[in-house]
Design an enzyme around this catalytic site. Sequence first.
Site, PDB file in Angstrom:
ATOM      1  N   HIS A  49      30.447  91.004  81.537  1.00 43.90           N
ATOM      2  CA  HIS A  49      30.750  89.971  82.522  1.00 43.90           C
ATOM      3  C   HIS A  49      32.177  90.193  83.030  1.00 43.90           C
ATOM      4  O   HIS A  49      32.901  91.054  82.506  1.00 43.90           O
ATOM      5  CB  HIS A  49      30.607  88.569  81.898  1.00 43.90           C
ATOM      6  CG  HIS A  49      31.413  88.371  80.662  1.00 43.90           C
ATOM      7  ND1 HIS A  49      30.850  88.192  79.419  1.00 43.90           N
ATOM      8  CD2 HIS A  49      32.747  88.358  80.469  1.00 43.90           C
ATOM      9  CE1 HIS A  49      31.810  88.062  78.531  1.00 43.90           C
ATOM     10  NE2 HIS A  49      32.960  88.169  79.140  1.00 43.90           N
TER      11      HIS A  49
HETATM   12  C1  T46 Z   1      35.581  88.099  77.179  1.00 49.49           C
HETATM   13  C2  T46 Z   1      35.241  88.997  76.067  1.00 49.49           C
HETATM   14  C3  T46 Z   1      36.329  89.987  75.759  1.00 49.49           C
HETATM   15  C4  T46 Z   1      33.085  79.542  72.814  1.00 49.49           C
HETATM   16  O1  T46 Z   1      32.524  78.505  72.450  1.00 49.49           O
HETATM   17  N1  T46 Z   1      34.417  79.527  73.076  1.00 49.49           N
HETATM   18  C5  T46 Z   1      35.091  80.643  73.470  1.00 49.49           C
HETATM   19  O2  T46 Z   1      36.315  80.580  73.676  1.00 49.49           O
HETATM   20  C6  T46 Z   1      34.365  81.867  73.604  1.00 49.49           C
HETATM   21  C7  T46 Z   1      35.070  83.146  74.052  1.00 49.49           C
HETATM   22  C8  T46 Z   1      33.029  81.867  73.326  1.00 49.49           C
HETATM   23  N2  T46 Z   1      32.407  80.725  72.944  1.00 49.49           N
HETATM   24  C9  T46 Z   1      30.974  80.773  72.624  1.00 49.49           C
HETATM   25  C10 T46 Z   1      30.075  81.024  73.814  1.00 49.49           C
HETATM   26  C11 T46 Z   1      28.923  81.788  73.216  1.00 49.49           C
HETATM   27  O3  T46 Z   1      27.965  80.896  72.716  1.00 49.49           O
HETATM   28  O4  T46 Z   1      30.753  81.873  71.729  1.00 49.49           O
HETATM   29  C12 T46 Z   1      29.539  82.531  72.022  1.00 49.49           C
HETATM   30  C13 T46 Z   1      29.759  84.012  72.283  1.00 49.49           C
HETATM   31  O5  T46 Z   1      30.525  84.181  73.489  1.00 49.49           O
HETATM   32  P1  T46 Z   1      30.256  85.370  74.511  1.00 49.49           P
HETATM   33  O6  T46 Z   1      28.828  85.710  74.538  1.00 49.49           O
HETATM   34  O7  T46 Z   1      30.887  84.991  75.828  1.00 49.49           O
HETATM   35  O8  T46 Z   1      31.090  86.557  73.821  1.00 49.49           O
HETATM   36  P2  T46 Z   1      31.436  88.004  74.405  1.00 49.49           P
HETATM   37  O9  T46 Z   1      31.922  88.795  73.260  1.00 49.49           O
HETATM   38  O10 T46 Z   1      30.332  88.574  75.213  1.00 49.49           O
HETATM   39  O11 T46 Z   1      32.670  87.766  75.432  1.00 49.49           O
HETATM   40  C14 T46 Z   1      33.911  87.269  74.968  1.00 49.49           C
HETATM   41  C15 T46 Z   1      34.467  86.215  75.927  1.00 49.49           C
HETATM   42  O12 T46 Z   1      33.495  85.204  76.172  1.00 49.49           O
HETATM   43  C16 T46 Z   1      34.900  86.778  77.263  1.00 49.49           C
HETATM   44  O13 T46 Z   1      35.697  85.840  77.925  1.00 49.49           O
HETATM   45  O14 T46 Z   1      36.290  88.484  78.082  1.00 49.49           O
HETATM   46  O15 T46 Z   1      34.866  88.321  74.840  1.00 49.49           O
END
Ligand code: T46
Length: 134
Positions: A49
């Site tokens: 993303h």
């Molecule tokens: C990015 C890359 C480097 C939260 O509740 N709070 C938070 O601050 C974050 C980051 C995530 N979450 C929850 C949302 C999802 O249910 O944690 C779960 C996993 O998040 P996500 O699928 O977005 O994780 P990544 O590793 O794909 O992405 C993350 C960050 O979301 C994004 O901003 O730049 O790490």
Amino acid sequence: MEIRTIEFPEHGDERGTLVAIEENRDIPFEVKRVYYMYDTTKGTTRGRHAHKELKQVLICVHGSCTIMLDDGSERVDVLLDRPNVGLYVDSVLWREMHSFSPDTVLMVLASEYYAEADYIRDYSDFLTYVEEVH
Ligand code: T46
């Protein structure tokens, strides 16, 4: 694409090493949020993303992983394998994190609170957004 890494000073003595990170000094923004990921499943790619506004610094505080950054015209892989080096990830960059070693702890310092509305999750929407902002 310009890749900006930040090397944080290591304070080492016979007891080991300590790294201190200060907002607006070592990090080029006010840090509103810190999160980290670990126990990453073998072969997993995370991210996929972009963000409209969010700026971040990614630090692999243990183990190693590779961060792919895409600005809409170029893709670059950056290996993070040192706990005192951060990768600055500006807004409007597609990112994918891959090749995690089993022991990786990837810590992220973020300029904003978590906001789903800031995410661009579709790659073609990302390319359209890049055209709009440039
Ligand atoms: C990015 C890359 C480097 C939260 O509740 N709070 C938070 O601050 C974050 C980051 C995530 N979450 C929850 C949302 C999802 O249910 O944690 C779960 C996993 O998040 P996500 O699928 O977005 O994780 P990544 O590793 O794909 O992405 C993350 C960050 O979301 C994004 O901003 O730049 O790490």
